[in-house]
Design a protein around this motif. Structure first.
Motif, mmCIF file in Angstrom:
data_model
loop_
_atom_site.group_PDB
_atom_site.id
_atom_site.type_symbol
_atom_site.label_atom_id
_atom_site.label_comp_id
_atom_site.label_asym_id
_atom_site.label_seq_id
_atom_site.Cartn_x
_atom_site.Cartn_y
_atom_site.Cartn_z
ATOM 1 N N VAL A 108 -0.783 -10.189 0.249
ATOM 2 C CA VAL A 108 -1.889 -9.387 -0.275
ATOM 3 C C VAL A 108 -2.941 -9.166 0.808
ATOM 4 C CG1 VAL A 108 -3.773 -9.341 -1.953
ATOM 5 C CG2 VAL A 108 -1.512 -10.149 -2.649
ATOM 6 N N ALA A 137 -3.162 -6.079 3.074
ATOM 7 C CA ALA A 137 -3.820 -4.864 2.580
ATOM 8 C C ALA A 137 -5.297 -5.087 2.305
ATOM 9 C CB ALA A 137 -3.116 -4.362 1.311
ATOM 10 N N ILE A 186 -7.216 -1.579 -4.374
ATOM 11 C CA ILE A 186 -6.204 -2.072 -3.437
ATOM 12 C C ILE A 186 -5.802 -3.501 -3.792
ATOM 13 C CG2 ILE A 186 -5.803 -2.723 -1.034
ATOM 14 C CD1 ILE A 186 -7.484 -0.367 -0.186
ATOM 15 N N LYS A 196 -3.408 -3.324 -6.814
ATOM 16 C CA LYS A 196 -2.119 -2.765 -6.422
ATOM 17 C C LYS A 196 -1.351 -3.729 -5.518
ATOM 18 C CE LYS A 196 -1.819 1.590 -5.333
ATOM 19 N NZ LYS A 196 -2.072 2.903 -4.682
ATOM 20 N N SER A 197 -2.066 -4.452 -4.666
ATOM 21 C CA SER A 197 -1.411 -5.391 -3.755
ATOM 22 C C SER A 197 -0.789 -6.555 -4.512
ATOM 23 C CB SER A 197 -2.415 -5.905 -2.723
ATOM 24 O OG SER A 197 -2.934 -4.852 -1.944
ATOM 25 N N SER A 237 3.171 -7.399 -4.743
ATOM 26 C CA SER A 237 3.642 -8.698 -4.252
ATOM 27 C C SER A 237 4.494 -9.433 -5.273
ATOM 28 C CB SER A 237 2.453 -9.565 -3.845
ATOM 29 O OG SER A 237 1.727 -8.972 -2.786
ATOM 30 N N ASP A 284 -3.010 4.369 2.206
ATOM 31 C CA ASP A 284 -2.688 3.366 1.189
ATOM 32 C C ASP A 284 -1.955 2.210 1.858
ATOM 33 O OD1 ASP A 284 -2.074 1.872 -0.998
ATOM 34 O OD2 ASP A 284 -0.998 3.436 -2.085
ATOM 35 N N THR A 329 -1.189 -0.557 0.666
ATOM 36 C CA THR A 329 -0.293 -1.297 -0.227
ATOM 37 C C THR A 329 1.159 -0.832 -0.098
ATOM 38 O OG1 THR A 329 -0.686 0.238 -2.078
ATOM 39 C CG2 THR A 329 -2.159 -1.645 -1.874
ATOM 40 N N LEU A 358 3.605 -3.134 1.696
ATOM 41 C CA LEU A 358 3.883 -4.453 1.136
ATOM 42 C C LEU A 358 5.244 -4.486 0.456
ATOM 43 C CD1 LEU A 358 0.431 -5.363 -0.463
ATOM 44 C CD2 LEU A 358 1.223 -5.758 1.869
#
Length: 334
Positions: free
Chosen positions: A35, A38, A71, A74-75, A79, A211, A213, A216
């Motif tokens: 995480v 990001a 963010i 979303k991260s 994950s 973006d 994310t 990831l």
């Protein structure tokens, strides 16, 4: 406090083993690192957010716009290989826009439930205080019981499930203050804040990637989150630690600067978070430092200050920090 033939408290069986806690900590650190690719320079907040996730609670972020709240949500979803939905709260948002609506299908002659955006692993409730109290209350049942009732029918939100709500502290025009009953539903309240200079430079150098994310990859499956939550729930807590939590919450109710102190729900929340915090450090038992480190983000937002204290600029966090210095922790066992 050592873990040597610990007794079972409250009839609990299947206490987490040292191996369970070690594996939990390794996976927890891997998710934090992922995480943090990001969400730069905010590992403490990331750890708090994941603590809320594994304690199966919800997170309230009070921040100015543009600090990375979306963010973060979303991260976390990326994950854990989970689903993610964002709800932009506005004054005209209806409860059905959050939970979903039942629609009559003329072809089948039956009513069908169309799920709302609240049915996701990670739900970002952006600027929650801009919606009317009626719409805000649509979240209460699903936050407390992980289920939604529409037209008399109950639908499970599933596991894992976390609401990450945000509110803007600088623009209060057209907003509705969150009632204390709803604030009490949030396990943790914290703030991302602005990143440090090095993190800002890194963000600016990677400005072409709008973006972050997207880079990831999942660390674990969403089903593994449920297993980790079960491990955290089975972390051992000594009676002395439970008494320490009880004394802290009792002092919040007696304090001269508070009108309303921490409820039993708040005390339970602190214990749940302390168990996750302990497991995240590879321990299968809670120590007083776990409680002290989490008391402010878990309990401060649950206090209702006395009018005089609020008028004098005293904050909930200051009252909670002072109480922590006044309540002595239990001594360690050898």
């Amino acid at each position: 406090m050592t873990q040597q033939s610990v007794p079972q408290v409250g009839g609990a069986a299947n206490l987490a083993s040292v191996e369970d806690a070690t594996a939990f900590a390794q996976t927890f650190d891997s998710i934090v690192a992922n995480v943090s690719r990001a969400v730069l320079g905010k590992k403490t907040v990331v750890r708090l957010a994941l603590t809320a996730l594994f304690a199966e609670g919800h997170l309230l972020l009070e921040d100015a716009p543009g600090t990375g709240k979306t963010i973060l949500a979303k991260s976390i979803a990326a994950s854990i290989s989970g689903t993610h939905n964002r709800i932009q709260f506005t004054p005209d948002l209806l409860p059905s826009d959050v939970t979903g609506v039942t629609i009559y299908d003329q072809k089948t002659g039956q009513f069908e439930f169309h799920r709302g955006p609240v049915f996701a692993s990670v739900v970002l409730a952006d600027e929650i205080n801009r919606a009317s109290p009626k719409t805000q209350s649509a979240l209460l049942e699903v936050m407390e019981e992980s289920r939604v009732t529409v037209d008399g029918t109950t639908f499970d939100a599933g596991r894992p499930f976390i609401v990450i709500a945000t509110q803007n502290p600088i623009e209060q025009v057209g907003t509705y203050r969150l009632p204390e009953a709803q604030l009490d539903r949030f396990l943790i309240k914290t703030s991302l804040g602005y990143p440090d200079e090095d993190s800002i430079v890194e963000i600016l150098e990677g400005a072409a990637q709008r973006d972050r994310t997207r880079m990831l990859t999942p660390v674990i499956d969403s089903n593994d989150v449920v297993d980790m939550a079960d491990i955290a729930a089975s972390i051992y807590i000594d009676t002395a630690i439970a008494q320490y939590v009880a004394r802290i919450t009792d002092e919040t109710r007696k304090d001269s600067q508070t009108q309303v102190g921490v409820s039993v729900r708040g005390a339970l929340a602190l214990v749940r978070c302390a168990k996750v915090w302990a497991a995240a450090q590879g321990r299968n038992y809670v120590i007083p430092d776990d409680v002290k480190q989490l008391a402010v983000p878990v309990l401060a937002h649950r206090l209702v200050l006395d009018v005089d204290a609020e008028f004098n600029g005293v904050t909930n966090e200051e009252v909670m920090s002072r109480i922590l210095t006044e309540v002595a922790p239990p001594s360690s066992k050898k």
